[in-house]
Scaffold this active site. Sequence first.
Site, PDB file in Angstrom:
ATOM      1  CG  ASP A   1     -12.354   3.423  -6.289  1.00  0.00           C
ATOM      2  OD1 ASP A   1     -11.704   3.934  -7.158  1.00  0.00           O
ATOM      3  OD2 ASP A   1     -12.592   3.892  -5.096  1.00  0.00           O
ATOM      4  CG  HIS A   2     -16.450   4.495  -8.115  1.00  0.00           C
ATOM      5  ND1 HIS A   2     -16.445   3.562  -6.821  1.00  0.00           N
ATOM      6  CD2 HIS A   2     -16.849   5.702  -7.584  1.00  0.00           C
ATOM      7  CE1 HIS A   2     -16.709   4.370  -6.075  1.00  0.00           C
ATOM      8  NE2 HIS A   2     -16.768   5.788  -6.354  1.00  0.00           N
TER       9      HIS A   2
ATOM     10  CG  HIS B   1      14.997   5.723   1.354  1.00  0.00           C
ATOM     11  ND1 HIS B   1      14.837   6.853   2.420  1.00  0.00           N
ATOM     12  CD2 HIS B   1      15.907   5.882   0.498  1.00  0.00           C
ATOM     13  CE1 HIS B   1      15.896   7.687   1.918  1.00  0.00           C
ATOM     14  NE2 HIS B   1      16.241   6.892   0.812  1.00  0.00           N
TER      15      HIS B   1
ATOM     16  CD  GLU C   1      -8.763   3.242  -3.349  1.00  0.00           C
ATOM     17  OE1 GLU C   1      -9.619   3.498  -3.683  1.00  0.00           O
ATOM     18  OE2 GLU C   1      -7.930   4.329  -2.897  1.00  0.00           O
TER      19      GLU C   1
ATOM     20  N   GLY D   1      -9.982   7.277  -5.512  1.00  0.00           N
ATOM     21  CA  GLY D   1     -10.188   8.801  -5.511  1.00  0.00           C
ATOM     22  C   GLY D   1      -9.137   9.268  -4.830  1.00  0.00           C
ATOM     23  CB  SER D   2      -7.999   9.572  -1.385  1.00  0.00           C
ATOM     24  OG  SER D   2      -8.028   8.605  -0.609  1.00  0.00           O
ATOM     25  N   GLY D   3      -6.691   7.528  -3.048  1.00  0.00           N
ATOM     26  CA  GLY D   3      -5.589   6.266  -3.036  1.00  0.00           C
ATOM     27  C   GLY D   3      -5.216   5.819  -1.543  1.00  0.00           C
ATOM     28  CG  ASN D   4      -5.683   8.101   2.001  1.00  0.00           C
ATOM     29  OD1 ASN D   4      -4.493   7.877   2.355  1.00  0.00           O
ATOM     30  ND2 ASN D   4      -6.325   9.104   1.984  1.00  0.00           N
TER      31      ASN D   4
END
Length: 174
Positions: free
Chosen positions: A8-9, A103, A76, A71-74
Amino acid sequence: MRVHIGSDHAGLELKDHLTTALTDAGHEVVDHGPFTYDALDDYPVFCLRAAEAVAAERAEGGDALGVVVGGSGNGEQMAANKVAGIRCALVWSEETAVLAREHNDANVVSVGGRMHSLDDMTRFVEVFLATAFSGDERHVRRIGQLADYETTRELPPLPASALQGAASASAGDD
């Protein structure tokens, strides 16, 4: 290896950096966008496309992997995990990148462009791409449970130890 990437941006700068770094390392990078900065763009638009491309290639026997960046990856990670056959792991260290592959046989990695230095995030992605799935039976079994649930929506059976604990707990309710 072919690597599908979307962001994202907030992850645009890191995505562009990773595209160059991964291409320089010999990977074939497929960029699913965005291609220009738009503070109002929506990560699902780009991350779902990257994840769909990974799932399609793997379904055909390919070994493509994916990278999603925000920004956080969450968010996404959540978007990528909505795609059937995708196991996307949010990584924040080299160790979590290794474990995601060894794993969990994760096929997409998510990183937060605002969470770490550019060098650290690049290293996390490189480690993820370079690490193989261990193939250990316990990991295969667990991934199979997830895949079965994804298809059938039936919960895996509880182990005997969990059933004994439940029986003991309800016996004490008398």
